[in-house]
Structure formats: C-alpha cells, structure tokens
Design an enzyme around this catalytic site. Structure first.
Site, PDB file in Angstrom:
ATOM      1  N   ASN A 222      -7.093   2.612  -6.599  1.00  0.00           N
ATOM      2  CA  ASN A 222      -6.002   2.967  -7.744  1.00  0.00           C
ATOM      3  C   ASN A 222      -6.489   4.167  -8.297  1.00  0.00           C
ATOM      4  OD1 ASN A 222      -8.165   2.667  -9.562  1.00  0.00           O
ATOM      5  ND2 ASN A 222      -7.113   0.527 -10.137  1.00  0.00           N
ATOM      6  N   GLU A 335       0.867  12.470   8.093  1.00  0.00           N
ATOM      7  CA  GLU A 335      -0.353  11.467   7.986  1.00  0.00           C
ATOM      8  C   GLU A 335      -0.069  10.725   9.418  1.00  0.00           C
ATOM      9  OE1 GLU A 335      -1.971   7.305   5.825  1.00  0.00           O
ATOM     10  OE2 GLU A 335      -0.043   8.248   5.475  1.00  0.00           O
ATOM     11  N   HIS A 336       1.022  10.186   9.667  1.00  0.00           N
ATOM     12  CA  HIS A 336       1.417   9.422  10.982  1.00  0.00           C
ATOM     13  C   HIS A 336       2.886  10.189  11.490  1.00  0.00           C
ATOM     14  CE1 HIS A 336      -0.119   6.102   8.095  1.00  0.00           C
ATOM     15  NE2 HIS A 336      -0.810   5.870   9.374  1.00  0.00           N
TER      16      HIS A 336
END
Length: 442
Positions: A222, A335-336
């Site tokens: 986090n 990222e993807h």
C-alpha cells in the site's frame, strides 16, 4: 450504476491533449503518509523488535510476546499446502512449474553467467556474476492477498541462486491466507514473518534482533509500504514503485468483442485507478465492445470498481490504422499490451515500449498474470520506456574482473598515468608508474 466511457478519435485536432489527460497520473505523495512511514522506519531502526511488535499490534491488531512468535515454521507452510483443495493445489503447482521453467530459461539467455577473455599480452578481463545473499519479499495481506505474486517474486530469486528468501506478510486480525502460505512453500521461501506495513520494510532493510537485514526488497504494497521502500532505497535495493495496473488492447476488429471487453475488465477490477484502453481502427467494432461492456458489467462481482476505473481512466480510441495504433502504444508504454489481431507478430515488430506483450486473440492478459510463465511484476506509469519486468537478472549483481599481466601493466600504465596527471590526481598516476618502474627494472 453510473458508467461513462470516454471515446476518442485520433483524427481529432485535440487528440494529443485528450490522450495526455487520459494518461495523466501522479503517484500520491501524501506528506502525512510519508512522515508516518519515516517515523516508523526510524523507530524500527533504533528499537528493532520492540517497534515491530508495537506497530503490528496497532495496525494489524495482532499481539505477540516476541517477533519470533510471528514467524511461521516450515511445518505451518507445508500444512497450508497440504490443506488446499486438490484442484487448487494442482493449479498452484502447475503455475509454479511454468514460472520456474521460464526463469530457468531466462537465466541461460540473459547474461546471468560470469565470463572473461584474455588479451594478447596476457591481461584477463571479465565479469563475475553473483547472486544476492538475502532478499526480502513483501506480500500484501487481507483482501489484497495474491498468491501468484509470491510465485512471481520468490521463484526468480530462487532460480538466480539467492541464498535466503525472507517473506513478510501482514495478517490483519490474525487471519492468515492459506493460499499465500502454500505458495510460499511451493516457491521455496526460507522464512516467513507475519508482519506488514512500513515496519516490515524497516525490519527487512535495517534488520532487528529477530528479522535479518536483506540486500533487496521486492513486492507490492500500500501507500505506506511504497513510501517506506522509497526511503530505504540506497540502504537496500528495491524492485520498483509500482503504480496502478494498466492494459492497452490493440485490436483489428477480428476478435470477439466480448473477449476484448472482459480483457479490459481484467485490469479495471484491480482498483479505481487502474487503466484500460482500447485502440482500434474499426468504429463499428468499438461500438460492439462498448455494448459488451455495458451488457457484461452487471454480472461482475466487482462492478463498482470496474465502473469507476473505466469512467475515470479508461478510453475507447478510434485510430486511423494499425500503424498508428502501434505509434500510440509506444507513446503510452503500457504495463500490459495485448495485440489482438490476425497477424499479431507483424505489429509486435513495431512495439518498442511495453512491460509485457500478449500476441493473438487467445492470449488473454490474465494468463500472463497467473500461469503462462513470464513474470507479472511489470513497469507501470510509462516506465516501460526504460524499465523491464522483474526477472532473474534483478537478483544478481555483476563485478568487473581485471587481471593485468606484466606486459599489460607497461601499456596500460602509460595511458593511466597520462590521464591521471591530466585530472590532477598524482597518486593515481604514481600508482600506475610504480608498475612501469618495476617492469623496467626487474
């Protein structure tokens, strides 16, 4: 449920500015969070175990007499694995085997071995590759528990030859995630402590009476964990400070629109700040994807999160052609990146910046998340322009090897001394010249 889908057209005059607005994201740098993380780190550095126990009680509501009591034995990890439902265990073991096989291949192919060569005068130059001694893996706890992340972080470290892997995982309210512990067992984690937050990062970075200091910390967390990782960088290495998850789908309009919609959902369901974007030259297909999104959304358990993500940071973008789609993809550096097209490799050749590239309509991003083999720890927030996925190479270091022969000292000494005098560093020059003198007088 409110869902507003942003639709853009690359032919519009204001498209560049519109795209920048979609991509705009500044990682939260809450000063209060940073101060709190700094205070916790300082406390752990000075008071060690006592500080870890106090913060664990405060934040996770777990009371223990010692940090040693918060360590889980190998017996506990094995019991977690043995207690899994058979099909779940088989899936976890199959995923681990594929991740291990990929990273073993990566170790061979990606320059993770020592090498050297000899020059004509006998001087030997090279590079010595050494695994890190000890690595810490942070694994989120509670609702954000991801056993797949245990595999993706621990297995490359083990394949690289790291001597000891220490895992920390918070257990809010004392509740353990058995699947996470089972993954730790399969991945070969050496020690597991049920601590989390900035205090766990501090314990790994500085060491305490019970938790050994590590050389590098990897794994997501986090905002407090991210702030702590930023602050301990330099004392230890870190993998990255990851931003929200991202998917960019380039589609030529030949894939089932329901598949594309669900692929966009796959990242949007992570959190409200996740980003899902479609690039397609076919306006009719984009309309079909939009209709599918609206139709399928109500069936999703995390529909509120998906709707917030798509409304806030998603986009359906019509491009002139697939060439332009690739240009925009390189600018986004996602990222993807899914290339869902009839000839995906043709377009993949044009891609320079992406964390992972998924080729063809059968290659859903979710397969990469869990079991394809390549690592799912990927650069976000356009850092794929200069960063790479987590891999075996992140758990090794390189030392230069220099063995100068007597003849080599004659030649190199003259060069070095001349340059050293030019820089005003007489001791450097004299050190090189001593070898010249010895060579000429002996």
């Amino acid at each position: 449920m409110s869902l507003t889908l942003r639709k853009l057209d690359s032919a519009d005059a204001g498209f560049a500015a519109q795209l920048r607005q979609v991509l705009a994201f500044e990682a939260s740098e809450d000063e209060a969070i940073d101060r709190a993380a700094a205070q916790i780190l300082a406390d752990v550095k000075v008071r060690g175990d006592a500080a870890v126990l106090e913060t664990t009680l405060r934040f996770d509501r777990v009371e223990a007499d010692s940090v040693a009591a918060l360590e889980l034995s190998p017996v506990v990890l094995q019991a977690a694995l043995d207690g899994l439902e058979p099909t779940r265990r088989a899936a976890l073991e199959a995923a681990a085997a594929r991740v291990r096989a990929y990273h073993e291949k990566q170790k061979i192919e990606c320059g993770t071995h020592s090498w050297e060569y000899a020059e004509a005068d006998g001087t030997v130059l090279g590079q010595k590759v050494t695994p890190l001694d000890r690595v810490g893996i942070y694994v989120p706890g509670g609702k954000a528990a991801y056993p797949s992340s245990v595999l993706m972080n621990a297995i490359p470290a083990r394949v690289a030859g790291v001597k000891e892997i220490i895992m920390v995982v918070p257990t809010p309210g004392g509740v353990r995630n058995e699947l996470v512990l089972a993954a730790a067992c399969i991945a070969g984690v050496d020690r597991v402590f049920t601590i989390g937050g900035a205090q766990a990062v501090g314990a790994l970075a500085y060491g305490t009476e019970t938790v050994p200091a590590v050389d590098k910390i990897v794994g997501p967390g986090n905002a407090y964990v991210a702030a702590a990782k930023r602050r301990v960088f330099g004392t230890v290495g870190i993998d990255m400070i990851a931003g929200p998850s991202e998917i960019l789908v380039i589609c030529d309009g030949t894939t089932d629109p329901d598949w594309v919609a669900m692929d966009l959902f796959s990242q949007a369901e992570h959190d409200e700040l996740a980003q899902s974007i479609l690039l397609c030259p076919d306006a009719g297909f984009i309309a079909q994807v939009e209709a599918s999104i609206r139709r399928q959304l109500d069936d999703m358990p995390r529909k509120e999160v998906i709707a917030a993500s798509l409304s806030g940071r998603g986009a359906l973008i019509q491009v002139r052609d697939m060439d332009e789609a690739c240009e925009i993809a390189n600018d986004i550096a996602p990222e993807h990146l899914e290339i869902s097209a009839e000839n995906p490799r043709q377009w993949a050749e044009r891609i320079r910046h992406a964390g992972a590239i998924f080729l063809g309509k059968y290659t859903s991003e979710s397969l990469g998340d869990y079991c394809a083999g390549p690592n799912h720890v990927l650069p976000t927030s356009r850092t794929a322009r200069f960063s790479s996925p987590l891999g075996v190479y992140d758990f090794i270091k390189r030392s230069s090897l220099i063995e100068v022969s007597e003849a080599g000292a004659q030649m190199l000494g003259e060069i070095a001394s001349e340059l050293a005098y030019g820089e005003g560093l007489q001791a450097h020059a004299r050190s090189a010249e001593y070898r010249l003198q010895r060579t000429t007088t002996e």
